[in-house]
Design an enzyme around this catalytic site. Structure first.
Site, PDB file in Angstrom:
ATOM      1  N   GLU A   1       0.871  -1.184   0.000  1.00 35.73           N
ATOM      2  CA  GLU A   1       0.000   0.000   0.000  1.00 35.73           C
ATOM      3  C   GLU A   1       0.907   1.233   0.000  1.00 35.73           C
ATOM      4  O   GLU A   1       2.108   1.116   0.272  1.00 35.73           O
ATOM      5  CB  GLU A   1      -0.886   0.003   1.263  1.00 35.73           C
ATOM      6  CG  GLU A   1      -1.847  -1.163   1.282  1.00 35.73           C
ATOM      7  CD  GLU A   1      -2.686  -1.230   2.555  1.00 35.73           C
ATOM      8  OE1 GLU A   1      -2.643  -0.287   3.382  1.00 35.73           O
ATOM      9  OE2 GLU A   1      -3.388  -2.236   2.709  1.00 35.73           O
ATOM     10  N   PRO A   2       0.339   2.425  -0.236  1.00 35.34           N
ATOM     11  CA  PRO A   2       1.201   3.614  -0.274  1.00 35.34           C
ATOM     12  C   PRO A   2       2.077   3.754   0.976  1.00 35.34           C
ATOM     13  O   PRO A   2       3.244   4.133   0.876  1.00 35.34           O
ATOM     14  CB  PRO A   2       0.205   4.767  -0.397  1.00 35.34           C
ATOM     15  CG  PRO A   2      -0.956   4.152  -1.133  1.00 35.34           C
ATOM     16  CD  PRO A   2      -1.041   2.731  -0.653  1.00 35.34           C
TER      17      PRO A   2
ATOM     18  N   GLY B   1       5.279  -0.614   2.491  1.00 34.45           N
ATOM     19  CA  GLY B   1       6.107  -1.247   1.456  1.00 34.45           C
ATOM     20  C   GLY B   1       6.943  -2.345   2.090  1.00 34.45           C
ATOM     21  O   GLY B   1       6.455  -3.455   2.326  1.00 34.45           O
ATOM     22  N   SER B   2       8.189  -2.007   2.437  1.00 41.73           N
ATOM     23  CA  SER B   2       9.024  -2.989   3.143  1.00 41.73           C
ATOM     24  C   SER B   2       8.365  -3.380   4.465  1.00 41.73           C
ATOM     25  O   SER B   2       8.469  -4.518   4.911  1.00 41.73           O
ATOM     26  CB  SER B   2      10.403  -2.399   3.432  1.00 41.73           C
ATOM     27  OG  SER B   2      11.055  -2.075   2.228  1.00 41.73           O
TER      28      SER B   2
ATOM     29  N   PHE C   1       1.158  -0.748  -6.507  1.00 39.51           N
ATOM     30  CA  PHE C   1       2.254  -1.542  -7.084  1.00 39.51           C
ATOM     31  C   PHE C   1       1.905  -3.025  -7.175  1.00 39.51           C
ATOM     32  O   PHE C   1       2.747  -3.886  -6.889  1.00 39.51           O
ATOM     33  CB  PHE C   1       3.549  -1.404  -6.260  1.00 39.51           C
ATOM     34  CG  PHE C   1       4.184  -0.044  -6.244  1.00 39.51           C
ATOM     35  CD1 PHE C   1       3.778   0.958  -7.116  1.00 39.51           C
ATOM     36  CD2 PHE C   1       5.216   0.244  -5.365  1.00 39.51           C
ATOM     37  CE1 PHE C   1       4.386   2.207  -7.104  1.00 39.51           C
ATOM     38  CE2 PHE C   1       5.836   1.484  -5.341  1.00 39.51           C
ATOM     39  CZ  PHE C   1       5.411   2.471  -6.217  1.00 39.51           C
TER      40      PHE C   1
ATOM     41  N   ALA D   1       7.665 -16.600  -3.478  1.00 41.45           N
ATOM     42  CA  ALA D   1       7.860 -15.580  -4.508  1.00 41.45           C
ATOM     43  C   ALA D   1       9.334 -15.176  -4.600  1.00 41.45           C
ATOM     44  O   ALA D   1       9.834 -14.849  -5.677  1.00 41.45           O
ATOM     45  CB  ALA D   1       6.995 -14.366  -4.212  1.00 41.45           C
TER      46      ALA D   1
ATOM     47  N   GLN E   1      27.586  -3.113 -21.560  1.00 42.08           N
ATOM     48  CA  GLN E   1      28.905  -2.494 -21.775  1.00 42.08           C
ATOM     49  C   GLN E   1      29.607  -3.127 -22.976  1.00 42.08           C
ATOM     50  O   GLN E   1      30.213  -2.424 -23.796  1.00 42.08           O
ATOM     51  CB  GLN E   1      29.753  -2.676 -20.495  1.00 42.08           C
ATOM     52  CG  GLN E   1      31.049  -1.914 -20.494  1.00 42.08           C
ATOM     53  CD  GLN E   1      30.821  -0.397 -20.407  1.00 42.08           C
ATOM     54  OE1 GLN E   1      29.733   0.057 -20.050  1.00 42.08           O
ATOM     55  NE2 GLN E   1      31.818   0.369 -20.766  1.00 42.08           N
TER      56      GLN E   1
ATOM     57  N   GLY F   1      28.718  -1.738 -26.207  1.00 44.69           N
ATOM     58  CA  GLY F   1      29.103  -0.358 -26.501  1.00 44.69           C
ATOM     59  C   GLY F   1      27.883   0.515 -26.742  1.00 44.69           C
ATOM     60  O   GLY F   1      26.828   0.302 -26.127  1.00 44.69           O
TER      61      GLY F   1
ATOM     62  N   GLU G   1       9.620  -8.003  -3.946  1.00 45.97           N
ATOM     63  CA  GLU G   1       9.686  -9.172  -3.048  1.00 45.97           C
ATOM     64  C   GLU G   1      10.718  -8.951  -1.944  1.00 45.97           C
ATOM     65  O   GLU G   1      11.372  -9.883  -1.496  1.00 45.97           O
ATOM     66  CB  GLU G   1      10.011 -10.461  -3.824  1.00 45.97           C
ATOM     67  CG  GLU G   1       8.922 -10.982  -4.708  1.00 45.97           C
ATOM     68  CD  GLU G   1       7.565 -10.929  -4.048  1.00 45.97           C
ATOM     69  OE1 GLU G   1       7.496 -11.111  -2.817  1.00 45.97           O
ATOM     70  OE2 GLU G   1       6.582 -10.700  -4.762  1.00 45.97           O
TER      71      GLU G   1
HETATM   72  C1  LIG Z   1       7.297  -3.272 -10.579  1.00 43.91           C
HETATM   73  C2  LIG Z   1       6.848  -3.595  -9.188  1.00 43.91           C
HETATM   74  C3  LIG Z   1       5.990  -4.664  -8.989  1.00 43.91           C
HETATM   75  C4  LIG Z   1       5.537  -4.966  -7.699  1.00 43.91           C
HETATM   76  N1  LIG Z   1       4.660  -5.986  -7.509  1.00 43.91           N
HETATM   77  C5  LIG Z   1       4.093  -6.167  -6.286  1.00 43.91           C
HETATM   78  C6  LIG Z   1       3.047  -7.122  -6.086  1.00 43.91           C
HETATM   79  O1  LIG Z   1       2.675  -7.862  -6.993  1.00 43.91           O
HETATM   80  N2  LIG Z   1       2.468  -7.195  -4.876  1.00 43.91           N
HETATM   81  C7  LIG Z   1       2.848  -6.414  -3.849  1.00 43.91           C
HETATM   82  O2  LIG Z   1       2.262  -6.526  -2.789  1.00 43.91           O
HETATM   83  N3  LIG Z   1       3.851  -5.509  -3.978  1.00 43.91           N
HETATM   84  C8  LIG Z   1       4.474  -5.372  -5.182  1.00 43.91           C
HETATM   85  N4  LIG Z   1       5.470  -4.439  -5.343  1.00 43.91           N
HETATM   86  C9  LIG Z   1       5.921  -3.668  -4.202  1.00 43.91           C
HETATM   87  C10 LIG Z   1       7.333  -4.021  -3.748  1.00 43.91           C
HETATM   88  O3  LIG Z   1       7.353  -5.275  -3.111  1.00 43.91           O
HETATM   89  C11 LIG Z   1       7.850  -2.882  -2.885  1.00 43.91           C
HETATM   90  O4  LIG Z   1       8.053  -1.781  -3.753  1.00 43.91           O
HETATM   91  C12 LIG Z   1       9.126  -3.220  -2.150  1.00 43.91           C
HETATM   92  O5  LIG Z   1       8.898  -4.213  -1.192  1.00 43.91           O
HETATM   93  C13 LIG Z   1       9.759  -2.011  -1.477  1.00 43.91           C
HETATM   94  O6  LIG Z   1       8.809  -1.240  -0.816  1.00 43.91           O
HETATM   95  P1  LIG Z   1       8.741   0.360  -1.084  1.00 43.91           P
HETATM   96  O7  LIG Z   1       8.708   0.533  -2.563  1.00 43.91           O
HETATM   97  O8  LIG Z   1       7.633   0.932  -0.302  1.00 43.91           O
HETATM   98  O9  LIG Z   1      10.109   0.888  -0.567  1.00 43.91           O
HETATM   99  P2  LIG Z   1      10.462   1.305   0.933  1.00 43.91           P
HETATM  100  O10 LIG Z   1      10.012   0.259   1.876  1.00 43.91           O
HETATM  101  O11 LIG Z   1      10.003   2.696   1.172  1.00 43.91           O
HETATM  102  O12 LIG Z   1      12.066   1.291   0.895  1.00 43.91           O
HETATM  103  C14 LIG Z   1      12.849   2.392   0.418  1.00 43.91           C
HETATM  104  C15 LIG Z   1      14.336   2.117   0.710  1.00 43.91           C
HETATM  105  O13 LIG Z   1      14.546   1.954   2.123  1.00 43.91           O
HETATM  106  C16 LIG Z   1      15.189   0.736   2.411  1.00 43.91           C
HETATM  107  N5  LIG Z   1      14.675   0.160   3.671  1.00 43.91           N
HETATM  108  C17 LIG Z   1      13.401   0.126   4.106  1.00 43.91           C
HETATM  109  N6  LIG Z   1      13.319  -0.499   5.294  1.00 43.91           N
HETATM  110  C18 LIG Z   1      14.579  -0.887   5.615  1.00 43.91           C
HETATM  111  C19 LIG Z   1      15.173  -1.593   6.710  1.00 43.91           C
HETATM  112  N7  LIG Z   1      14.451  -2.069   7.729  1.00 43.91           N
HETATM  113  N8  LIG Z   1      16.504  -1.833   6.689  1.00 43.91           N
HETATM  114  C20 LIG Z   1      17.266  -1.386   5.654  1.00 43.91           C
HETATM  115  N9  LIG Z   1      16.768  -0.701   4.598  1.00 43.91           N
HETATM  116  C21 LIG Z   1      15.446  -0.461   4.571  1.00 43.91           C
HETATM  117  C22 LIG Z   1      14.850  -0.172   1.216  1.00 43.91           C
HETATM  118  O14 LIG Z   1      15.803  -1.197   1.038  1.00 43.91           O
HETATM  119  C23 LIG Z   1      14.846   0.821   0.059  1.00 43.91           C
HETATM  120  O15 LIG Z   1      16.158   0.990  -0.392  1.00 43.91           O
HETATM  121  C24 LIG Z   1       5.963  -4.158  -6.611  1.00 43.91           C
HETATM  122  C25 LIG Z   1       6.845  -3.097  -6.828  1.00 43.91           C
HETATM  123  C26 LIG Z   1       7.276  -2.801  -8.089  1.00 43.91           C
HETATM  124  C27 LIG Z   1       8.202  -1.633  -8.284  1.00 43.91           C
END
Ligand SMILES: Cc1cc2nc3c(=O)[nH]c(=O)nc-3n(C[C@H](O)[C@H](O)[C@H](O)COP(=O)(O)OP(=O)(O)OC[C@H]3O[C@@H](n4cnc5c(N)ncnc54)[C@H](O)[C@@H]3O)c2cc1C
Length: 571
Positions: A177-178, A181-182, A208, A292, A410, A413, A437
């Site tokens: 969700e917005p 994420g992680s 996403f 996954a 690379q 070229g 994932e």
């Molecule tokens: C093309 C695409 C397809 C996707 N498909 C799906 C899907 O089918 N279903 C679904 O549910 N989701 C999906 N996603 C979502 C995806 O799993 C998330 O984008 C991803 O898990 C990262 O979450 P975020 O984008 O909110 O980044 P954030 O969680 O905001 O992370 C931003 C940065 O902070 C770092 N970070 C965050 N927390 C920590 C921590 N505890 N320790 C160290 N570093 C940290 C991350 O490594 C990253 O570099 C998709 C995303 C994309 C781009």
């Protein structure tokens, strides 16, 4: 006729691994299905032969249909029309080809129309499809959701949903969700039980979501009012035919363009609870994501294989300074490094898959009969290993895939920067593998447990005692030295970290330690491969060289890093 299975002998090599005997025996449970289903195998050889034949069909579809469609799908992409997704023409054709060949729901039990395949051939098929078109691999690979239903849903739900996959049903995994994420504990999409209708209703937004407009979706939602953490989340299965969900938009993104990444709006969308309330994130989604992650591991190896092949072909055909560029050391070194990375990550992929296979099959058997003491012990051992190998695989395969794609471009070229060659698309596609994932950083968060609990070290010491060709003893001595160095690095970091109130020091060095472990494990796996195919000797030696240099760099960093240095990095 291009066949992506037959033109890569490493695949058959990994399919023929000695552990397959055990995996197939467990999966086929004394071949009980042979009297019920005409196509069920009667013994081990028969089962392995059917894996081989089916992979040949997958290889053919990849070489003849999916691969040739990849370019047009990348240009055309999917679109949203009145809240529904329309795939690109090639995507539709790919999907129909695989569905018509009975290749959706491959690993499901036969009673649901599946092939009851173990994970190894399924993951191999995922590697093949990814080499052909990484974006399409997502649409096909989301059949993982069926596995989660098979593992945790009630008999009623299984009977309702699982037979659809064989007929071509598509799936989606709705977690992100917005603001979640992680950190999926922050999921807020609401699930409320409607007493009058006697069913759960979903309301909220998901972002996403790959293939978000699928026929069947697994949705993580907050079912417990007033909660804010993972314990208030449950998993639901949503059937698109029941309405209530629309696609607000699809993202305009860098790569995997054929794979629609959707923003979804749920408004009173009816859904069914999977398993028990409150276990959505902590149990079911963890299992779904581990599956996954294996899939993204396969996707990464497939993309890397495609990138390597493109680089090799171009280097042979392009001439500069009066000779083919492949004759320049700078170019052939890059190509060999790429090849080592492909081989090493593939060995890690199938080792991890076998671990998952044994543990998942035991877990499934445990729902049908009581496991004896030895079986219970094995289940625990394989699960412990699978838990720490899965993030290691996802981390290495995805990072290597990016590096291989980078080097391949690379080698091309200036032409690599143009849309005239497939590497431009492959390079863009590779970039997502270490983000979704769970990003690489989140894989480290999971894998560091393998370091702190000593599971990786124990496994390295076990590999150490395995039979090896005596002429390769020089590599074994090197890798034992690397293991001792790794053990010392872990002790050093733990000692300093122990003096601190928080884990920042350990977290700071975590990736270094996990990568040291990964390098050593990949050398051991390639060494084991030499026992069955002498061609791996070169790759084991090259990987050992790289591993030694890479681990020394990390050790130097750890040894010369004082606690106060952390302050220099803080922002
Ligand atoms: C093309 C695409 C397809 C996707 N498909 C799906 C899907 O089918 N279903 C679904 O549910 N989701 C999906 N996603 C979502 C995806 O799993 C998330 O984008 C991803 O898990 C990262 O979450 P975020 O984008 O909110 O980044 P954030 O969680 O905001 O992370 C931003 C940065 O902070 C770092 N970070 C965050 N927390 C920590 C921590 N505890 N320790 C160290 N570093 C940290 C991350 O490594 C990253 O570099 C998709 C995303 C994309 C781009």
């Amino acid at each position: 006729m291009a066949n992506f299975y037959l033109d890569n002998k490493d695949l058959k090599f990994h399919l023929d691994h000695p552990l397959m005997k055990k995996i197939i025996a467990l999966k086929e449970n004394n071949f009980v299905d042979k009297d019920k289903f005409e196509y069920a195998p009667v013994d081990f050889e028969d089962a392995l032969d059917s894996y081989d034949k089916v992979l040949e069909i997958v290889g053919d579809i990849c070489g003849e249909i999916i691969g040739p469609n990849a370019e047009s799908v990348d240009h055309e992409g999917p679109e949203v029309i009145n809240g529904r997704v329309k795939y690109a023409r090639g995507t539709q054709e790919n999907h129909e080809a695989l569905a018509n060949a009975g290749l959706i729901g491959m690993s499901l039990p036969r009673q649901y129309g599946g092939l009851n395949f173990s994970m190894v051939p399924y993951v191999m098929a995922a590697e093949l499809v990814s080499r052909a078109d990484a974006g399409f691999a997502n649409i096909w690979g989301l059949q993982d959701c069926a596995e989660t239903l098979n593992e945790f849903a009630s008999a009623e739900l299984k009977n309702d949903f699982l037979p659809r996959f064989h007929k071509g049903a598509t799936a989606a995994m709705d977690l992100t969700e917005p603001d979640a994420g992680s950190d999926l504990q922050a999921v807020m999409l609401k699930a409320s039980y409607d007493e009058k209708r006697g069913e759960w209703m979903l309301n909220g937004v998901k972002r996403f979501i790959t293939n978000g407009d699928a026929d069947v979706s697994l949705v993580l939602a907050r079912s417990e009012d007033g909660t804010t953490d993972g314990r208030g989340l449950s998993l639901f299965v949503y059937d698109k035919a029941h309405g209530g969900m629309t696609v607000r938009r699809i993202e305009n993104k860098l790569g995997i363009k054929g794979s629609p990444t959707c923003e979804l709006v749920f408004k009173n969308a009816p859904a069914k609870l999977v398993g028990d309330r409150k276990l959505g994130l902590i149990k079911y989604v963890m299992s779904l994501m581990n599956g996954a992650r294996l899939g993204v591991g396969a996707q990464s190896v497939g993309i890397a294989e495609a990138a390597y092949r493109e680089g090799l072909a171009y280097a042979k055909e392009r001439a500069q300074f009066g000779k083919p560029i492949i004759q320049f050391p700078a170019v052939y070194e890059m190509l060999t490094d790429m090849e080592v990375k492909v081989k090493a990550s593939r060995s890690l992929l199938y080792e991890t898959t076998r671990l998952v296979d044994v543990y998942k099959t035991y877990s499934h058997l445990a729902t049908e009969r009581t496991l004896d003491k030895v079986e219970r012990e094995e289940l625990k051992t394989y699960q412990r290993l699978a838990d720490v190998y899965t993030p290691l695989l996802k981390l290495f395969a995805s990072e290597y895939c990016n590096q291989v794609a980078y080097d391949s471009l690379q080698i091309h070229g200036g032409s690599g920067y143009m849309k005239d060659y497939p590497i431009e698309r492959i390079y863009r596609d590779a970039r997502i593998t270490n983000i979704y994932e769970g990003t690489t950083q989140l894989q480290v968060v999971a894998a560091i447990r393998g370091v702190t609990t000593g599971v990786y070290l124990k496994q390295m010491r076990d590999y150490e005692t395995q039979e090896l060709r005596p002429d390769l003893d020089y590599i074994r001595r090197d890798v034992i030295e690397m293991t001792d160095q790794y053990e010392k690095a872990v002790t050093l970091v733990n000692e300093v970290n122990g003096k601190e109130e928080n884990n920042d020091y350990l977290d700071f060095h975590a990736r270094r330690l996990v990568e040291m472990a990964g390098h050593i494990i990949m050398v051991y796996l390639l060494l084991n491969d030499t026992m069955r195919d002498a061609e791996f000797e070169k790759f084991a030696e090259l990987m050992a060289r790289t591993a030694k240099a890479e681990n020394q760099k990390r050790m130097y960093y750890i040894q010369n890093f004082e606690l106060k240095n952390l302050g220099m990095y803080k922002k």
